[in-house]
Scaffold this motif. Structure first.
Motif, mmCIF file in Angstrom:
data_model
loop_
_atom_site.group_PDB
_atom_site.id
_atom_site.type_symbol
_atom_site.label_atom_id
_atom_site.label_comp_id
_atom_site.label_asym_id
_atom_site.label_seq_id
_atom_site.Cartn_x
_atom_site.Cartn_y
_atom_site.Cartn_z
ATOM 1 N N LEU A 165 -49.695 -10.867 28.233
ATOM 2 C CA LEU A 165 -49.233 -11.542 29.454
ATOM 3 C C LEU A 165 -49.395 -13.057 29.353
ATOM 4 N N LEU A 166 -50.487 -13.513 28.762
ATOM 5 C CA LEU A 166 -50.690 -14.951 28.583
ATOM 6 C C LEU A 166 -49.612 -15.553 27.684
ATOM 7 N N MET A 167 -49.270 -14.847 26.618
ATOM 8 C CA MET A 167 -48.237 -15.372 25.718
ATOM 9 C C MET A 167 -46.870 -15.424 26.413
ATOM 10 N N ILE A 168 -46.548 -14.402 27.176
ATOM 11 C CA ILE A 168 -45.273 -14.406 27.913
ATOM 12 C C ILE A 168 -45.256 -15.540 28.927
ATOM 13 N N PHE A 169 -46.366 -15.709 29.643
ATOM 14 C CA PHE A 169 -46.437 -16.765 30.641
ATOM 15 C C PHE A 169 -46.405 -18.142 29.985
ATOM 16 N N ALA A 170 -47.021 -18.280 28.814
ATOM 17 C CA ALA A 170 -47.058 -19.574 28.126
ATOM 18 C C ALA A 170 -45.665 -19.985 27.643
ATOM 19 N N ARG A 171 -44.841 -19.026 27.284
ATOM 20 C CA ARG A 171 -43.488 -19.366 26.826
ATOM 21 C C ARG A 171 -42.616 -19.896 27.945
ATOM 22 N N LYS A 172 -42.923 -19.509 29.181
ATOM 23 C CA LYS A 172 -42.118 -19.952 30.312
ATOM 24 C C LYS A 172 -42.603 -21.260 30.920
ATOM 25 N N MET A 173 -43.731 -21.785 30.400
ATOM 26 C CA MET A 173 -44.291 -23.028 30.935
ATOM 27 C C MET A 173 -43.511 -24.234 30.410
ATOM 28 N N ASN A 174 -43.418 -25.260 31.243
ATOM 29 C CA ASN A 174 -42.780 -26.501 30.823
ATOM 30 C C ASN A 174 -43.801 -27.525 30.336
ATOM 31 N N ASN A 175 -45.017 -27.427 30.826
ATOM 32 C CA ASN A 175 -46.065 -28.367 30.451
ATOM 33 C C ASN A 175 -46.635 -27.981 29.079
ATOM 34 N N ALA A 176 -46.573 -28.904 28.136
ATOM 35 C CA ALA A 176 -46.999 -28.605 26.772
ATOM 36 C C ALA A 176 -48.509 -28.388 26.671
ATOM 37 N N LEU A 177 -49.272 -29.127 27.463
ATOM 38 C CA LEU A 177 -50.726 -28.974 27.403
ATOM 39 C C LEU A 177 -51.156 -27.597 27.895
ATOM 40 N N LEU A 178 -50.611 -27.162 29.033
ATOM 41 C CA LEU A 178 -50.947 -25.830 29.543
ATOM 42 C C LEU A 178 -50.470 -24.735 28.599
ATOM 43 N N ARG A 179 -49.300 -24.932 28.010
ATOM 44 C CA ARG A 179 -48.795 -23.955 27.043
ATOM 45 C C ARG A 179 -49.754 -23.819 25.864
ATOM 46 N N PHE A 180 -50.242 -24.961 25.361
ATOM 47 C CA PHE A 180 -51.197 -24.947 24.249
ATOM 48 C C PHE A 180 -52.499 -24.266 24.650
ATOM 49 N N LEU A 181 -52.984 -24.544 25.863
ATOM 50 C CA LEU A 181 -54.234 -23.935 26.319
ATOM 51 C C LEU A 181 -54.103 -22.425 26.481
ATOM 52 N N PHE A 182 -52.969 -21.978 27.038
ATOM 53 C CA PHE A 182 -52.768 -20.533 27.197
ATOM 54 C C PHE A 182 -52.664 -19.838 25.842
ATOM 55 N N LYS A 183 -51.951 -20.443 24.920
ATOM 56 C CA LYS A 183 -51.821 -19.838 23.595
ATOM 57 C C LYS A 183 -53.151 -19.837 22.843
ATOM 58 N N THR A 184 -53.942 -20.897 23.027
ATOM 59 C CA THR A 184 -55.262 -20.937 22.388
ATOM 60 C C THR A 184 -56.169 -19.871 22.967
ATOM 61 N N CYS A 185 -56.140 -19.706 24.274
ATOM 62 C CA CYS A 185 -56.944 -18.672 24.926
ATOM 63 C C CYS A 185 -56.516 -17.279 24.458
ATOM 64 N N ALA A 186 -55.218 -17.052 24.333
ATOM 65 C CA ALA A 186 -54.723 -15.765 23.846
ATOM 66 C C ALA A 186 -55.162 -15.517 22.405
ATOM 67 N N PHE A 187 -55.144 -16.549 21.583
ATOM 68 C CA PHE A 187 -55.578 -16.404 20.191
ATOM 69 C C PHE A 187 -57.063 -16.050 20.111
ATOM 70 N N LEU A 188 -57.879 -16.703 20.934
ATOM 71 C CA LEU A 188 -59.305 -16.383 20.944
ATOM 72 C C LEU A 188 -59.558 -14.959 21.430
ATOM 73 N N MET A 189 -58.748 -14.503 22.384
ATOM 74 C CA MET A 189 -58.859 -13.108 22.824
ATOM 75 C C MET A 189 -58.515 -12.146 21.695
ATOM 76 N N LEU A 190 -57.511 -12.496 20.902
ATOM 77 C CA LEU A 190 -57.144 -11.631 19.783
ATOM 78 C C LEU A 190 -58.249 -11.574 18.731
ATOM 79 N N ILE A 191 -58.951 -12.679 18.529
ATOM 80 C CA ILE A 191 -60.088 -12.655 17.604
ATOM 81 C C ILE A 191 -61.175 -11.723 18.145
ATOM 82 N N ALA A 192 -61.426 -11.781 19.451
ATOM 83 C CA ALA A 192 -62.413 -10.884 20.062
ATOM 84 C C ALA A 192 -61.985 -9.421 19.921
#
Length: 94
Positions: free
Chosen positions: A56-83
């Motif tokens: 859900l975070l990745m889907i939501f991040a793709r629809k974001m226009n703000n690059a900083l928020l997109r990067f933060l959501f994708k980083t959070c999703a990546f850390l979740m995948l490591i967990a």
């Protein structure tokens, strides 16, 4: 999970043969690394839930226009995948 007397004696003889310290021997014999099946199932369900949230975070991040928020959501999703990967390793190998 208790160890049989024969197994205990065999392990003790083997450890004494190789000169391993008594404290280490006792720790290895009486505190085995074991997780019961229900806990493994709960860890698996938690991993499935985290994968769903990550998706859900990745889907939501793709629809974001703000690059900083997109990067933060994708980083959070990546850390979740490591967990999730660590949880899978725990369930398989412990």
């Amino acid at each position: 999970m208790r160890m049989s007397r024969w197994r205990f004696a065999t392990v003790r003889r083997t450890l004494a043969k190789y000169g391993i310290m008594k404290q280490k021997m006792q720790r290895m014999l009486f505190f085995p690394m074991y997780i019961d099946p229900m806990t493994k199932m709960n860890i698996s369900l938690l991993a499935i839930g985290l994968m769903f949230v990550c998706n859900l975070l990745m889907i939501f991040a793709r629809k974001m226009n703000n690059a900083l928020l997109r990067f933060l959501f994708k980083t959070c999703a990546f850390l979740m995948l490591i967990a999730v990967f660590v949880m899978i390793l725990i369930v398989i190998f412990v």
